[in-house]
Write a protein that holds these residues in place. Structure first.
Motif, PDB file in Angstrom:
ATOM      1  N   LEU A 182       0.794  -1.220   0.000  1.00  0.00           N
ATOM      2  CA  LEU A 182       0.000   0.000   0.000  1.00  0.00           C
ATOM      3  C   LEU A 182       0.832   1.279   0.000  1.00  0.00           C
ATOM      4  CD1 LEU A 182      -3.108  -0.830   2.206  1.00  0.00           C
ATOM      5  CD2 LEU A 182      -2.730  -1.112  -0.235  1.00  0.00           C
ATOM      6  N   ARG A 238      -8.069   6.444  -3.221  1.00  0.00           N
ATOM      7  CA  ARG A 238      -8.271   6.095  -1.811  1.00  0.00           C
ATOM      8  C   ARG A 238      -8.359   4.578  -1.713  1.00  0.00           C
ATOM      9  NH1 ARG A 238     -12.445   5.489   2.119  1.00  0.00           N
ATOM     10  NH2 ARG A 238     -14.065   5.604   0.515  1.00  0.00           N
ATOM     11  N   VAL A 239      -7.512   3.972  -0.879  1.00  0.00           N
ATOM     12  CA  VAL A 239      -7.479   2.516  -0.727  1.00  0.00           C
ATOM     13  C   VAL A 239      -8.253   2.133   0.526  1.00  0.00           C
ATOM     14  CG1 VAL A 239      -6.047   0.481  -0.468  1.00  0.00           C
ATOM     15  CG2 VAL A 239      -5.264   2.377  -1.904  1.00  0.00           C
ATOM     16  N   PRO A 285      -1.568   9.023  -5.603  1.00  0.00           N
ATOM     17  CA  PRO A 285      -2.071   9.767  -4.434  1.00  0.00           C
ATOM     18  C   PRO A 285      -3.559  10.094  -4.507  1.00  0.00           C
ATOM     19  CG  PRO A 285      -0.763  11.193  -5.861  1.00  0.00           C
ATOM     20  CD  PRO A 285      -0.574   9.798  -6.361  1.00  0.00           C
ATOM     21  N   TYR A 297       2.028   1.837  -3.484  1.00  0.00           N
ATOM     22  CA  TYR A 297       0.945   2.153  -4.428  1.00  0.00           C
ATOM     23  C   TYR A 297       0.422   3.577  -4.224  1.00  0.00           C
ATOM     24  CZ  TYR A 297      -3.517   1.969  -6.856  1.00  0.00           C
ATOM     25  OH  TYR A 297      -4.571   2.246  -7.691  1.00  0.00           O
ATOM     26  N   THR A 298       0.174   3.953  -2.971  1.00  0.00           N
ATOM     27  CA  THR A 298      -0.382   5.284  -2.717  1.00  0.00           C
ATOM     28  C   THR A 298       0.612   6.389  -3.065  1.00  0.00           C
ATOM     29  OG1 THR A 298       0.296   5.076  -0.383  1.00  0.00           O
ATOM     30  CG2 THR A 298      -1.968   4.482  -0.940  1.00  0.00           C
TER      31      THR A 298
END
Length: 289
Positions: A109, A120-121, A117, A112-113
């Motif tokens: 995560l 939203r995960v 950006p 990935y974020t």
């Protein structure tokens, strides 16, 4: 006729036994047999014929199986088209089992974020593999992180092999690497009798010829460490839980020979949104290793 029956037909044709097909679908074998019989009566044709311990697809059945696959593919295409029009596409939903979530949150995560950006995960916490499968089938999650195997209507992308370890209360007279033979007579916290996870444990015990004692039986994996802390018994689980277990004052030991299971990202058989494809590409690029 409904989509569930079509999935049952395809799974039965692929596995060639009602027992294996039912196991892949996480349903009881009698329920699958009954659903197939009901569909055959509705259609007025025999789809499967008995052959020894399994089944064979009849000539009429082959045509139905082909059309069932096409129908399921069409449904996935329609769902994919609908997903492209949703603003929720900026949210990535990942189903995960409790023991695998720390690795997901700690490795995949953040990477990935950082690259995405605006996305939203959201982690959908599930009680085991069955929960992950259900979350994907019910479209509550775009992806799932679990161990294999999963039903054949899902696609899996193997990421890593994770070691199975023995988590025990302190004070047990055991070597650092525990021979599998030592599990005979050992008190273990195990999944509920009759569950898919329990069957996997029993297959492993049979493979190594060991007979542990079921000190506690539960499918509430979030609470599996509690009976170990209370000294009820030991627990076989992934090394990903080791840090949490050691913080709780428990002892983590390897097994001899070592046992490893394949961890994978899974998803439905359909065209995936771009943000989901990006996550898969990142995971398969080696971030999870």
């Amino acid at each position: 006729m409904n989509l569930q029956q079509l999935r049952y037909v395809v799974a039965t044709a692929e596995h060639r036994t009602m027992t294996d097909a039912a196991r892949s679908l996480y349903i009881a074998q009698p329920a699958l047999s009954r659903a197939i019989r009901d569909l055959e009566r509705e259609l007025g044709m025999t789809l499967f014929a008995r052959s020894g311990r399994g089944v064979v697809v009849t000539a009429q059945g082959r045509r139905v199986v082909k059309l069932a696959r096409e129908a399921l593919d069409a449904v996935h295409e329609i769902e994919s088209l609908a997903s492209h029009g949703r603003s929720a596409e900026t949210e990535l939903r990942i189903a995960s089992t409790p023991s695998l979530e720390p690795g997901l949150a700690g490795r995949l995560l953040p990477a990935y974020t950082e690259k995405n950006p605006a996305v939203r995960v959201h982690i959908v916490r599930c009680d085991g593999r069955d929960g992950v499968v259900s979350a994907i089938r019910d479209q509550r999650a775009d992806l799932g992180l679990t161990d294999l195997p999963v039903p054949t209507d899902l696609i899996s992308h193997p990421l890593e092999r994770q070691e199975v370890v023995l988590i025990s209360p302190p004070g047990l007279d055991l070597p650092d690497s525990v021979p599998m033979s030592r599990l005979t007579g050992m008190r273990l916290v195990l999944p509920a009798r009759g569950s898919a996870r329990r069957r996997e444990f029993e297959q492993m015990f049979a493979k190594y010829g060991v007979r542990p004692v079921a000190a506690a039986e539960t499918d509430e994996r979030g609470g599996w460490l509690s009976p170990v802390r209370a000294g009820v018994g030991s627990l076989l689980w992934y090394r990903g839980m080791a840090e949490q277990a050691m913080r709780a004052g428990l002892v983590v030991r390897s097994l001899d020979p070592p046992i490893r299971r394949v961890i994978a990202i899974v998803h439905a058989r359909r065209r995936l949104p771009v943000i989901v494809q990006d996550f898969l590409a990142l995971a398969e690029g080696g971030t999870a290793a």
